[in-house]
Write a protein that holds these residues in place. Structure first.
Motif, PDB file in Angstrom:
ATOM      1  N   VAL A   1       0.860  -1.182   0.000  1.00 32.45           N
ATOM      2  CA  VAL A   1       0.000   0.000   0.000  1.00 32.45           C
ATOM      3  C   VAL A   1       0.897   1.232   0.000  1.00 32.45           C
ATOM      4  N   ILE A   2       0.608   2.153  -0.906  1.00 29.10           N
ATOM      5  CA  ILE A   2       1.374   3.397  -1.010  1.00 29.10           C
ATOM      6  C   ILE A   2       0.448   4.556  -0.679  1.00 29.10           C
ATOM      7  N   VAL A   3       0.835   5.354   0.292  1.00 29.15           N
ATOM      8  CA  VAL A   3       0.057   6.532   0.670  1.00 29.15           C
ATOM      9  C   VAL A   3       0.708   7.741   0.005  1.00 29.15           C
ATOM     10  N   GLY A   4      -0.029   8.364  -0.909  1.00 29.24           N
ATOM     11  CA  GLY A   4       0.508   9.499  -1.653  1.00 29.24           C
ATOM     12  C   GLY A   4       0.688   9.148  -3.118  1.00 29.24           C
ATOM     13  N   GLY A   5      -0.037   9.849  -3.985  1.00 27.74           N
ATOM     14  CA  GLY A   5       0.019   9.545  -5.414  1.00 27.74           C
ATOM     15  C   GLY A   5       0.733  10.600  -6.219  1.00 27.74           C
ATOM     16  N   GLY A   6       1.678  11.314  -5.617  1.00 30.17           N
ATOM     17  CA  GLY A   6       2.493  12.251  -6.367  1.00 30.17           C
ATOM     18  C   GLY A   6       3.524  11.523  -7.207  1.00 30.17           C
ATOM     19  N   PRO A   7       4.464  12.250  -7.802  1.00 27.56           N
ATOM     20  CA  PRO A   7       5.463  11.598  -8.657  1.00 27.56           C
ATOM     21  C   PRO A   7       6.247  10.494  -7.953  1.00 27.56           C
ATOM     22  N   VAL A   8       6.667  10.731  -6.706  1.00 24.38           N
ATOM     23  CA  VAL A   8       7.463   9.723  -6.001  1.00 24.38           C
ATOM     24  C   VAL A   8       6.619   8.500  -5.661  1.00 24.38           C
ATOM     25  N   GLY A   9       5.393   8.720  -5.185  1.00 24.34           N
ATOM     26  CA  GLY A   9       4.521   7.592  -4.880  1.00 24.34           C
ATOM     27  C   GLY A   9       4.176   6.781  -6.113  1.00 24.34           C
ATOM     28  N   ALA A  10       3.940   7.466  -7.240  1.00 25.88           N
ATOM     29  CA  ALA A  10       3.626   6.755  -8.476  1.00 25.88           C
ATOM     30  C   ALA A  10       4.813   5.923  -8.948  1.00 25.88           C
ATOM     31  N   LEU A  11       6.025   6.482  -8.844  1.00 22.02           N
ATOM     32  CA  LEU A  11       7.203   5.716  -9.253  1.00 22.02           C
ATOM     33  C   LEU A  11       7.404   4.506  -8.344  1.00 22.02           C
ATOM     34  N   ALA A  12       7.161   4.680  -7.046  1.00 17.92           N
ATOM     35  CA  ALA A  12       7.262   3.537  -6.121  1.00 17.92           C
ATOM     36  C   ALA A  12       6.263   2.453  -6.517  1.00 17.92           C
ATOM     37  N   GLY A  13       5.070   2.868  -6.935  1.00 21.00           N
ATOM     38  CA  GLY A  13       4.085   1.890  -7.387  1.00 21.00           C
ATOM     39  C   GLY A  13       4.537   1.132  -8.617  1.00 21.00           C
ATOM     40  N   LEU A  14       5.183   1.828  -9.555  1.00 20.83           N
ATOM     41  CA  LEU A  14       5.687   1.163 -10.762  1.00 20.83           C
ATOM     42  C   LEU A  14       6.769   0.146 -10.417  1.00 20.83           C
ATOM     43  N   TYR A  15       7.671   0.514  -9.501  1.00 19.03           N
ATOM     44  CA  TYR A  15       8.719  -0.428  -9.087  1.00 19.03           C
ATOM     45  C   TYR A  15       8.104  -1.649  -8.400  1.00 19.03           C
ATOM     46  N   ALA A  16       7.116  -1.419  -7.540  1.00 15.03           N
ATOM     47  CA  ALA A  16       6.492  -2.535  -6.826  1.00 15.03           C
ATOM     48  C   ALA A  16       5.705  -3.430  -7.779  1.00 15.03           C
ATOM     49  N   ALA A  17       4.961  -2.815  -8.710  1.00 10.01           N
ATOM     50  CA  ALA A  17       4.177  -3.608  -9.658  1.00 10.01           C
ATOM     51  C   ALA A  17       5.072  -4.447 -10.550  1.00 10.01           C
ATOM     52  N   LYS A  18       6.209  -3.903 -10.943  1.00  9.88           N
ATOM     53  CA  LYS A  18       7.156  -4.642 -11.791  1.00  9.88           C
ATOM     54  C   LYS A  18       7.628  -5.914 -11.112  1.00  9.88           C
ATOM     55  N   ARG A  19       7.673  -5.901  -9.797  1.00  9.95           N
ATOM     56  CA  ARG A  19       8.168  -7.057  -9.039  1.00  9.95           C
ATOM     57  C   ARG A  19       7.064  -8.031  -8.663  1.00  9.95           C
ATOM     58  N   GLY A  20       5.871  -7.823  -9.206  1.00 10.92           N
ATOM     59  CA  GLY A  20       4.805  -8.798  -9.023  1.00 10.92           C
ATOM     60  C   GLY A  20       3.947  -8.600  -7.796  1.00 10.92           C
ATOM     61  N   PHE A  21       4.166  -7.565  -7.009  1.00 11.36           N
ATOM     62  CA  PHE A  21       3.324  -7.318  -5.845  1.00 11.36           C
ATOM     63  C   PHE A  21       1.960  -6.776  -6.274  1.00 11.36           C
ATOM     64  N   ARG A  22       0.979  -7.003  -5.439  1.00  6.75           N
ATOM     65  CA  ARG A  22      -0.270  -6.260  -5.583  1.00  6.75           C
ATOM     66  C   ARG A  22      -0.034  -4.862  -5.027  1.00  6.75           C
ATOM     67  N   VAL A  23      -0.472  -3.862  -5.733  1.00  7.24           N
ATOM     68  CA  VAL A  23      -0.192  -2.478  -5.351  1.00  7.24           C
ATOM     69  C   VAL A  23      -1.496  -1.713  -5.239  1.00  7.24           C
ATOM     70  N   GLU A  24      -1.650  -0.999  -4.142  1.00 11.63           N
ATOM     71  CA  GLU A  24      -2.775  -0.093  -3.959  1.00 11.63           C
ATOM     72  C   GLU A  24      -2.224   1.275  -3.573  1.00 11.63           C
ATOM     73  N   VAL A  25      -2.628   2.299  -4.299  1.00 13.47           N
ATOM     74  CA  VAL A  25      -2.183   3.664  -4.046  1.00 13.47           C
ATOM     75  C   VAL A  25      -3.365   4.472  -3.543  1.00 13.47           C
ATOM     76  N   TYR A  26      -3.201   5.137  -2.395  1.00 12.17           N
ATOM     77  CA  TYR A  26      -4.245   5.953  -1.796  1.00 12.17           C
ATOM     78  C   TYR A  26      -3.780   7.405  -1.784  1.00 12.17           C
ATOM     79  N   ASP A  27      -4.595   8.270  -2.397  1.00  5.00           N
ATOM     80  CA  ASP A  27      -4.212   9.670  -2.504  1.00  5.00           C
ATOM     81  C   ASP A  27      -5.334  10.564  -2.007  1.00  5.00           C
TER      82      ASP A  27
END
Length: 505
Positions: A8-34
């Protein structure tokens, strides 16, 4: 069927979005809350209180490339403006002057990007991933790092569903169902395996960390404030001044700067002590005389006087601050990244790049290597392309190591950014600054094997650790001071010798 771990990523700004891309690439389920509305909408301005443009340099470019999304880097920079120099404006008598100062002897550039554009580009890319869900208008209320549960307040939208006349509470992207999100009283209780706090300088996740962990946290408010101004394009749509420069009007205690946009306009800002802002607020008639005295050529040549007054009177006046933490994680379940753990003043133009580097460093240098044989989550199987699931995403020891590695670099760049503010106001016109800059540039260009370069180049175009950059800056300064001392002594001896010869004659 066993599901992969959820980040789970709290914050959907540029840094949070990039963290989501890195996590998704590694096969995790990703949820971003903004907290905000759906920033994928082209008509939505991401944050009207943070509209100063951002600078994307080598660290940020490499971090985006590290997300391994084809075409993403090209999408990010296609609307960016490359700049290679700063232009220092002034006046000599009655004549306006300008002096171009290259950032780098090799001609390398950095890119000026609009905050909302890069944020939207990264979020759109993230939303296309099948293992990602984006949740907007969600405000973090509480988080239990041990139980791995977070509670969000679901905020109402200004736009309502025309059929139900009820607020649209959730925007989702992807295949994940809502089975693990329990809603009640406009709240959502969300389970997670790992939580990343990327919710900016006024971070709620950092507040949760301070409550649940022993963390030294400092926040420094500068006496300076800033206000945004807009410089329109010329009638033909071209930029009014050179678009490949960052433009500066420096003074001892204040500075006006202009950053180019790709539509011919400039995003401008005044940085000055709070006392100056208060004086101009109380006496609006003094705004134009102040600008003409301190920033020659700005008004009315580039910005009409009525626009200067209107922008100063109507745009918010924001204080400048820096923050530092000595710890960025809790146990094995939580990590802070970006402005949530290190707020920098904007004068080095690296704040977003440092946040991107946080993401890349954590995922590539620590999580990927730590997953290999730690008994929790093994690497992706080349044969089956699936993740083998274990007890947790990473260990507390791994996060301890990350914090210990990253902390000295974050503290170093925070201090460097503060020092650079003084360099921009005074140094760009000081002979000592210019002499050192010329010396370092000359040695870098003609004797590259010596390893000399400016601190700005190391920060902006290199990938050295910031703590090492500071050490090299001090060492180079000591060598130059010693050499300068020897030169002065030599000149003094030569002068005395010549005086002695003249007296004998």
């Amino acid at each position: 069927m066993v599901q992969s771990p959820k980040i789970v990523i709290v914050g959907g700004g540029p840094v949070g979005a990039l963290a989501g891309l890195y996590a998704a690439k590694r096969g995790f389920r990703v949820e971003v809350y903004d907290l905000r509305d759906d920033i994928q909408k082209p008509s939505l301005r991401v944050d009207a209180s943070k509209s100063l443009n951002l600078t994307l340099s080598e660290r940020g470019l490499q971090a985006i490339a590290g997300a391994e999304r084809p075409g993403l880097l090209e999408d990010v920079i296609k609307d960016a403006v490359p700049i290679h120099s700063r232009m220092v404006h002034g006046i000599n008598g009655d004549k306006l002057t300008q002096k171009s100062m290259k950032y780098d002897v090799h001609g390398r550039v950095c890119y000026v990007v609009q905050r909302e554009v890069i944020g939207r580009t990264l979020m759109v890319a993230l939303g296309k991933q099948s293992n990602v869900r984006l949740c907007f208008r969600h405000k973090l209320q509480s988080c239990d790092f041990k139980k791995k549960v977070a509670t969000f307040e679901i905020l109402s939208s200004a736009q309502t569903d025309s059929e139900t006349k009820r607020p649209t509470l959730l925007t989702t992207v992807g295949w994940i169902s809502l089975a693990d999100v329990r809603t009640a009283s406009k709240c959502a209780v969300v389970d997670f395996d790992f939580l990343i706090g990327a919710d900016g300088v006024h971070s709620n996740t950092r507040g949760q960390l301070l409550r649940q962990s022993r963390v030294d946290f400092s926040q420094r408010w500068l006496e300076d404030m800033w206000c945004e101004f807009d410089m329109a394009a010329k009638s033909d749509g071209a930029h009014a001044i050179a678009a490949d420069h960052l433009h500066l009007w420096p003074q001892k205690d204040c500075i006006f700067l202009a950053q180019p946009n790709n539509n011919g306009t400039f995003a401008c800002a005044l940085f000055a002590p709070e006392s100056i802002f208060h004086h101009l607020e109380k006496d609006p008639d003094s705004i134009i005389p102040f600008f003409r005295a301190n920033f020659p050529g700005v008004t009315p040549d580039l910005i009409p006087t009525e626009d200067i007054v209107r922008h100063f009177s109507t745009n918010p006046h924001f204080p400048l601050l820096t923050t530092k933490c000595n710890k960025y994680h809790h146990g094995d379940s939580f990590l802070l990244v970006g402005d949530a753990c290190h707020a920098l003043v904007p004068f080095y133009g690296v704040g977003m790049n440092v946040g991107f580097e946080d993401v890349q460093t954590f995922f590539q240098d620590f999580l990927d290597k730590g997953r290999k044989f730690n008994g929790t989550l093994s690497p992706r199987s080349e044969k089956h392309g699936e993740l083998e699931i274990g007890a947790s995403i990473c260990t507390a020891a791994l996060l301890d190591a990350y914090t210990a590695h990253r902390r000295p670099d974050i503290h170093a760049i925070t201090d460097l950014a503060l020092e650079h503010y003084d360099a921009l106001k005074v140094g760009v016109n000081a002979w000592s600054y210019l002499l050192r800059r010329w010396t370092e540039d000359t040695l870098e260009f003609y004797a590259p094997k010596m390893g000399w370069t400016t601190t700005y180049s190391r920060v902006t175009y290199g990938k050295e650790r910031f703590s090492e950059v500071v050490k090299k800056e001090k060492r180079q300064g000591q060598v130059l001071a010693f050499a300068g001392g020897l030169l002065c002594v030599g000149l003094l001896i030569a002068l005395l010798y010549l005086i002695g010869l003249s007296r004998r004659a």
